[in-house]
Design a protein around this motif. Structure first.
Motif, PDB file in Angstrom:
ATOM      1  N   HIS A 142       2.267  13.714  -7.006  1.00  0.00           N
ATOM      2  CA  HIS A 142       3.463  13.272  -6.289  1.00  0.00           C
ATOM      3  C   HIS A 142       3.095  12.684  -4.928  1.00  0.00           C
ATOM      4  O   HIS A 142       3.591  11.614  -4.545  1.00  0.00           O
ATOM      5  N   ILE A 143       2.226  13.378  -4.211  1.00  0.00           N
ATOM      6  CA  ILE A 143       1.826  12.928  -2.870  1.00  0.00           C
ATOM      7  C   ILE A 143       1.078  11.590  -2.949  1.00  0.00           C
ATOM      8  O   ILE A 143       1.341  10.671  -2.164  1.00  0.00           O
ATOM      9  N   PHE A 146       3.490   8.788  -3.799  1.00  0.00           N
ATOM     10  CA  PHE A 146       4.319   8.518  -2.617  1.00  0.00           C
ATOM     11  C   PHE A 146       3.555   7.639  -1.619  1.00  0.00           C
ATOM     12  O   PHE A 146       4.070   6.627  -1.130  1.00  0.00           O
ATOM     13  N   ILE A 147       2.320   8.008  -1.309  1.00  0.00           N
ATOM     14  CA  ILE A 147       1.505   7.271  -0.329  1.00  0.00           C
ATOM     15  C   ILE A 147       1.169   5.869  -0.842  1.00  0.00           C
ATOM     16  O   ILE A 147       1.255   4.888  -0.091  1.00  0.00           O
ATOM     17  N   MET A 150       4.304   3.670  -0.730  1.00  0.00           N
ATOM     18  CA  MET A 150       4.646   3.366   0.653  1.00  0.00           C
ATOM     19  C   MET A 150       3.674   2.327   1.209  1.00  0.00           C
ATOM     20  O   MET A 150       4.085   1.372   1.894  1.00  0.00           O
ATOM     21  N   PHE A 267       9.440  10.008  -6.539  1.00  0.00           N
ATOM     22  CA  PHE A 267       8.584  10.064  -5.356  1.00  0.00           C
ATOM     23  C   PHE A 267       8.069   8.663  -5.006  1.00  0.00           C
ATOM     24  O   PHE A 267       7.960   8.302  -3.834  1.00  0.00           O
ATOM     25  N   GLY A 268       7.737   7.870  -6.042  1.00  0.00           N
ATOM     26  CA  GLY A 268       7.321   6.492  -5.799  1.00  0.00           C
ATOM     27  C   GLY A 268       8.440   5.677  -5.187  1.00  0.00           C
ATOM     28  O   GLY A 268       8.228   4.907  -4.227  1.00  0.00           O
ATOM     29  N   GLY A 271       8.900   6.608  -1.564  1.00  0.00           N
ATOM     30  CA  GLY A 271       7.900   5.972  -0.714  1.00  0.00           C
ATOM     31  C   GLY A 271       8.253   4.532  -0.401  1.00  0.00           C
ATOM     32  O   GLY A 271       8.126   4.072   0.745  1.00  0.00           O
ATOM     33  N   LEU A 274      11.427   4.499   2.048  1.00  0.00           N
ATOM     34  CA  LEU A 274      11.120   4.908   3.420  1.00  0.00           C
ATOM     35  C   LEU A 274      10.284   3.863   4.164  1.00  0.00           C
ATOM     36  O   LEU A 274      10.328   3.772   5.383  1.00  0.00           O
ATOM     37  N   ALA A 275       9.518   3.057   3.414  1.00  0.00           N
ATOM     38  CA  ALA A 275       8.700   2.016   4.039  1.00  0.00           C
ATOM     39  C   ALA A 275       9.488   0.734   4.288  1.00  0.00           C
ATOM     40  O   ALA A 275       9.009  -0.160   4.991  1.00  0.00           O
TER      41      ALA A 275
END
Length: 321
Positions: A142-143, A146-147, A150, A267-268, A271, A274-275
Motif C-alpha cells: 500500500h505504501i 501510494f508513493i 504520488m 491507495f494509488g 496518492g 493528494l499530489a
C-alpha cells in the motif's frame, strides 16, 4: 425509432412517475457533477477523474462505463446526465477558464484545489470500507503504491513544458490519426484520478489548438459558419471517438483492479489525488501575488473544499433513489 431507445425513454418516464421529484433532483445533481468534471478537464493540472472522486460519483461513472455493453439501458440512463453536464462544462468553460487562468490564475487554481481536496474524506471512507471488506490493514505494498502514484503525478507536472504548443491544426489524414491517438491518451484523465487530460495535451503540445478548436466550433455554430463547422468537426469527432475508446478500455482495467486489489487501488488513487495540488500550482510564483489575491485565493480554497464535502454528503441520500 430503435427499440432500445424506446425502452430507455420508457424507463425514464417510469422513473419520473415512480420517484417524482426525487428522480428529477438526482438527474439535476448528476448533471451538476458532470459539469464540474467537464470544467476540470479544461484546466491543465486538474483531473476529471479526481473531480469525479471528489464529487462522490467515481464508482458510478466507472461501473456504468464498464457495463455499457452488458447493461446498456441502465448504464445509459446513469451516464446521460453526467455526459450532458460534462459537455456543457467543457463547451462553456472552454471560453471562461483560459481567461480566468490568465487574469486570475492563483484564485482559480486555489478554488479547484479546494474542490478536489474537499473530497478526500469521502475517498478515505471508501478506502476504510475496502480494508474492512478485505479484513486486513496497511502493508508495504500500500505504501509503495501510494508513493509511486504520488511521484507519477508530480513527474507529470515537472515534465510539463512551458509552452502550450501549437495554436492551429491543419486537417490532414495523418493529423486526424494523431488527434484520434491524443483522444485515446487523454481519455485516461476522465477515468484515472490524478491524471490531467489538459496537462497531457500541453505535454503533447496541442492544448491551445484543441481548446481553440472547441471554442471556435461553438462560435461557428452560433454564426452558422459552414467552413468553420466542418473544420471543427474534422478535429473534434476523431478526438471524441478516441476519448470514448480509451475510456471504455481504461474503465475495464480500473474495474478489474477495484475487484482484485480494492484497497491497494484506492491507495494509488489517494496518492494521485493528494499530489494534484502540486500539479496545479507548479511553476507559480506566490511572491508576485498581492495580499488581497492570496486572501481571496484562501477564501476560494476553503469555499471549494466545504462545497465539495457538503455536496457529497447532501447527494448521498439522493443517489440512493
Amino acid at each position: 425509432m430503435p427499440a432500445c431507445v424506446c425502452d430507455i425513454i420508457r424507463t425514464c418516464v417510469v422513473n419520473r412517475v415512480t420517484h417524482g421529484k426525487g428522480y428529477i433532483m438526482k438527474f439535476i445533481l448528476d448533471f451538476i457533477k458532470g459539469m464540474f468534471i467537464g470544467v476540470a478537464n479544461v484546466i491543465p493540472g486538474v483531473s476529471g477523474g479526481t473531480m469525479a472522486v471528489s464529487m462522490g460519483i467515481y464508482d458510478k461513472l466507472v461501473t456504468s462505463i464498464n457495463n455499457i455493453t452488458k447493461k446498456f439501458k441502465k448504464s445509459f440512463i446513469a451516464l446521460l446526465p453526467i455526459i450532458l453536464g460534462m459537455g456543457v462544462g467543457i463547451a462553456v468553460f472552454s471560453f471562461i477558464i483560459p481567461y480566468c487562468l490568465e487574469v486570475f490564475a492563483f484564485q482559480t487554481c486555489m478554488c479547484f484545489a479546494g474542490l478536489i481536496l474537499g473530497g478526500i474524506p469521502e475517498l478515505v471512507g471508501e478506502t476504510k470500507k475496502a480494508f474492512k471488506k478485505e479484513q486486513k490493514g496497511i502493508n508495504a505494498v500500500h505504501i509503495i503504491v501510494f508513493i509511486v502514484f504520488m511521484a507519477l503525478a508530480v513527474w507529470m507536472a515537472v515534465a510539463n513544458p512551458s509552452s502550450v504548443g501549437a495554436t492551429d491544426i491543419k486537417v490532414t489524414f495523418p493529423m486526424i490519426i494523431m488527434i484520434f491517438a491524443f483522444g485515446v491518451i487523454c481519455s485516461a484523465a476522465m477515468v484515472v484520478p490524478g491524471i490531467s487530460g489538459s496537462l497531457l495535451l500541453m505535454m503533447l503540445g496541442y492544448y491551445s489548438a484543441i481548446m481553440g478548436t472547441i471554442s471556435s466550433f461553438i462560435v461557428a455554430l452560433k454564426n452558422f459558419d459552414g467552413s468553420e463547422i466542418g473544420h471543427g468537426l474534422a478535429i473534434i469527432v476523431p478526438f471524441g471517438i478516441g476519448c470514448i475508446l480509451g475510456i471504455l478500455l481504461i474503465s475495464k482495467l480500473i474495474t478489474w483492479l477495484l475487484e482484485k486489489f480494492e484497497s491497494i487501488t484506492y491507495f494509488g488513487i489517494l496518492g494521485l489525488v493528494l499530489a494534484s495540488p502540486f500539479a496545479i500550482f507548479y511553476k507559480m510564483n506566490p511572491s508576485s501575488f498581492s495580499l488581497v489575491v492570496i486572501i481571496v485565493g484562501i477564501v476560494l480554497f476553503l469555499a471549494g473544499a466545504v462545497f465539495t464535502y457538503w455536496f457529497g454528503e447532501k447527494t448521498k441520500s439522493v443517489d440512493a433513489v
